[in-house]
Design a protein around this motif. Structure first.
Motif, PDB file in Angstrom:
ATOM      1  N   ASP A 125       0.844  -1.206   0.000  1.00 40.41           N
ATOM      2  CA  ASP A 125       0.000   0.000   0.000  1.00 40.41           C
ATOM      3  C   ASP A 125       0.873   1.248   0.000  1.00 40.41           C
ATOM      4  OD1 ASP A 125      -1.846   2.034   0.308  1.00 40.41           O
ATOM      5  OD2 ASP A 125      -2.214   1.604   2.419  1.00 40.41           O
ATOM      6  N   ILE A 126       1.259   1.656  -1.176  1.00 39.61           N
ATOM      7  CA  ILE A 126       2.010   2.905  -1.336  1.00 39.61           C
ATOM      8  C   ILE A 126       1.693   3.467  -2.711  1.00 39.61           C
ATOM      9  CG2 ILE A 126       4.092   1.707  -2.120  1.00 39.61           C
ATOM     10  CD1 ILE A 126       5.624   4.090  -0.668  1.00 39.61           C
ATOM     11  N   ARG A 127       1.388   4.761  -2.720  1.00 44.62           N
ATOM     12  CA  ARG A 127       1.113   5.467  -3.973  1.00 44.62           C
ATOM     13  C   ARG A 127       2.030   6.682  -4.020  1.00 44.62           C
ATOM     14  NH1 ARG A 127      -5.175   6.201  -2.970  1.00 44.62           N
ATOM     15  NH2 ARG A 127      -4.145   7.209  -1.266  1.00 44.62           N
ATOM     16  N   PHE A 128       2.909   6.702  -5.007  1.00 46.00           N
ATOM     17  CA  PHE A 128       3.830   7.823  -5.165  1.00 46.00           C
ATOM     18  C   PHE A 128       3.137   8.961  -5.883  1.00 46.00           C
ATOM     19  CE2 PHE A 128       6.559   4.245  -4.416  1.00 46.00           C
ATOM     20  CZ  PHE A 128       7.479   4.763  -3.530  1.00 46.00           C
ATOM     21  N   VAL A 129       3.371  10.186  -5.414  1.00 49.76           N
ATOM     22  CA  VAL A 129       2.724  11.376  -5.976  1.00 49.76           C
ATOM     23  C   VAL A 129       3.172  11.597  -7.416  1.00 49.76           C
ATOM     24  CG1 VAL A 129       2.510  13.885  -5.764  1.00 49.76           C
ATOM     25  CG2 VAL A 129       2.385  12.438  -3.718  1.00 49.76           C
ATOM     26  N   THR A 130       4.461  11.445  -7.663  1.00 50.20           N
ATOM     27  CA  THR A 130       5.012  11.669  -8.998  1.00 50.20           C
ATOM     28  C   THR A 130       5.365  10.330  -9.628  1.00 50.20           C
ATOM     29  OG1 THR A 130       5.913  13.786  -8.269  1.00 50.20           O
ATOM     30  CG2 THR A 130       6.805  12.871 -10.321  1.00 50.20           C
ATOM     31  N   GLU A 131       4.760  10.039 -10.758  1.00 43.98           N
ATOM     32  CA  GLU A 131       5.023   8.791 -11.462  1.00 43.98           C
ATOM     33  C   GLU A 131       6.514   8.651 -11.760  1.00 43.98           C
ATOM     34  OE1 GLU A 131       3.624   6.595 -15.546  1.00 43.98           O
ATOM     35  OE2 GLU A 131       2.254   8.035 -14.617  1.00 43.98           O
ATOM     36  N   GLY A 132       7.012   7.440 -11.586  1.00 40.80           N
ATOM     37  CA  GLY A 132       8.410   7.166 -11.879  1.00 40.80           C
ATOM     38  C   GLY A 132       9.357   7.357 -10.707  1.00 40.80           C
ATOM     39  N   THR A 133       8.845   7.817  -9.536  1.00 39.18           N
ATOM     40  CA  THR A 133       9.740   8.030  -8.391  1.00 39.18           C
ATOM     41  C   THR A 133       9.859   6.792  -7.514  1.00 39.18           C
ATOM     42  OG1 THR A 133       7.968   8.993  -7.063  1.00 39.18           O
ATOM     43  CG2 THR A 133       9.367  10.519  -8.314  1.00 39.18           C
ATOM     44  N   GLY A 134       9.024   5.783  -7.743  1.00 41.19           N
ATOM     45  CA  GLY A 134       9.110   4.561  -6.969  1.00 41.19           C
ATOM     46  C   GLY A 134       7.957   3.627  -7.251  1.00 41.19           C
ATOM     47  N   THR A 135       8.124   2.390  -6.789  1.00 40.19           N
ATOM     48  CA  THR A 135       7.095   1.348  -6.873  1.00 40.19           C
ATOM     49  C   THR A 135       7.070   0.632  -5.531  1.00 40.19           C
ATOM     50  OG1 THR A 135       8.603  -0.414  -7.568  1.00 40.19           O
ATOM     51  CG2 THR A 135       7.652   0.991  -9.332  1.00 40.19           C
ATOM     52  N   PRO A 136       6.054  -0.172  -5.264  1.00 43.96           N
ATOM     53  CA  PRO A 136       6.083  -0.950  -4.015  1.00 43.96           C
ATOM     54  C   PRO A 136       7.343  -1.800  -3.887  1.00 43.96           C
ATOM     55  CG  PRO A 136       3.881  -0.987  -4.930  1.00 43.96           C
ATOM     56  CD  PRO A 136       4.767  -0.328  -5.966  1.00 43.96           C
ATOM     57  N   ASP A 137       7.848  -2.325  -5.005  1.00 46.04           N
ATOM     58  CA  ASP A 137       9.043  -3.178  -4.956  1.00 46.04           C
ATOM     59  C   ASP A 137      10.322  -2.398  -4.707  1.00 46.04           C
ATOM     60  OD1 ASP A 137       7.612  -5.560  -5.350  1.00 46.04           O
ATOM     61  OD2 ASP A 137       7.589  -5.229  -7.516  1.00 46.04           O
ATOM     62  N   THR A 138      10.403  -1.141  -5.144  1.00 46.44           N
ATOM     63  CA  THR A 138      11.604  -0.344  -4.869  1.00 46.44           C
ATOM     64  C   THR A 138      11.496   0.361  -3.525  1.00 46.44           C
ATOM     65  OG1 THR A 138      10.778   1.643  -6.000  1.00 46.44           O
ATOM     66  CG2 THR A 138      12.065   0.076  -7.324  1.00 46.44           C
ATOM     67  N   PHE A 139      10.276   0.402  -2.958  1.00 46.25           N
ATOM     68  CA  PHE A 139      10.076   1.090  -1.685  1.00 46.25           C
ATOM     69  C   PHE A 139      10.470   0.235  -0.490  1.00 46.25           C
ATOM     70  CE2 PHE A 139       7.377   2.428   1.927  1.00 46.25           C
ATOM     71  CZ  PHE A 139       7.918   3.698   2.112  1.00 46.25           C
ATOM     72  N   MET A 140       9.913  -0.982  -0.379  1.00 45.45           N
ATOM     73  CA  MET A 140      10.079  -1.733   0.862  1.00 45.45           C
ATOM     74  C   MET A 140      10.503  -3.169   0.638  1.00 45.45           C
ATOM     75  SD  MET A 140       7.485  -2.485   4.053  1.00 45.45           S
ATOM     76  CE  MET A 140       6.716  -0.919   3.835  1.00 45.45           C
ATOM     77  N   ARG A 141      11.489  -3.578   1.413  1.00 42.12           N
ATOM     78  CA  ARG A 141      11.919  -4.959   1.498  1.00 42.12           C
ATOM     79  C   ARG A 141      11.432  -5.510   2.816  1.00 42.12           C
ATOM     80  NH1 ARG A 141      15.194  -7.197   4.798  1.00 42.12           N
ATOM     81  NH2 ARG A 141      16.287  -9.095   4.332  1.00 42.12           N
ATOM     82  N   GLN A 142      10.863  -6.679   2.824  1.00 38.74           N
ATOM     83  CA  GLN A 142      10.430  -7.324   4.052  1.00 38.74           C
ATOM     84  C   GLN A 142      11.614  -8.037   4.680  1.00 38.74           C
ATOM     85  OE1 GLN A 142       7.210  -7.441   5.514  1.00 38.74           O
ATOM     86  NE2 GLN A 142       6.890  -5.766   4.086  1.00 38.74           N
ATOM     87  N   ALA A 143      11.964  -7.704   5.910  1.00 39.60           N
ATOM     88  CA  ALA A 143      13.026  -8.417   6.635  1.00 39.60           C
ATOM     89  C   ALA A 143      12.410  -9.608   7.327  1.00 39.60           C
ATOM     90  CB  ALA A 143      13.679  -7.480   7.645  1.00 39.60           C
TER      91      ALA A 143
END
Length: 144
Positions: A125-143
């Motif tokens: 659950d993440i929505r970046f304001v500006t397209e191309g600044t990130g995706t769920p996969d580039t945002f968070m890694r599950q430890a």
């Protein structure tokens, strides 16, 4: 108790977690902006620790309100069009779902938060304001 497949119980009647050990177990580096360790996955709320490795672009979460307690590190956080504010150990940051927020600058590392999300925050659950600044996969890694 039933499991989610991630080793995190979906529903607890009670528990005691070693937050400091979980925070210390987060990786030193990450290819993603954030890595987290989840303690709980109840539908009503989730609890986790997470480390921020690099500045995060403006984004929102649709499913939850966030309560972030700074364990270590310092950063500037930005909410909507407001001026950035500095937060550090002992500060509690609260924002509601759909509030645009970011970490434009990390001032001291490691930057680690204890987070309670109400209701439970889905990891993607993440929505970046500006397209191309990130995706769920580039945002968070599950430890683990």
């Amino acid at each position: 108790m039933s499991g989610t497949g991630s080793g995190v119980p979906e529903r607890l009647s009670h528990a005691v977690f070693d937050v400091a050990a979980a925070a210390a177990g987060l990786p030193e580096t990450s290819a993603t902006m954030v890595a987290d360790h989840r303690f709980t996955e109840d539908a009503a709320a989730s609890a986790r620790v997470f480390r921020v490795y690099r500045p995060t672009p403006p984004h929102t979460h649709a499913s939850c309100d966030e309560y972030l307690y700074v364990l270590t590190g310092r950063c500037r956080m930005k909410f909507g069009d407001e001026a950035p504010v500095e937060v550090g150990p002992g500060k509690l940051v609260v924002f509601k779902r759909d509030v645009v927020h970011s970490v434009p600058e990390i001032l001291e590392e490691p930057l680690v938060f204890l987070s309670v999300d109400t209701p439970r925050r889905e990891p993607r659950d993440i929505r970046f304001v500006t397209e191309g600044t990130g995706t769920p996969d580039t945002f968070m890694r599950q430890a683990d």
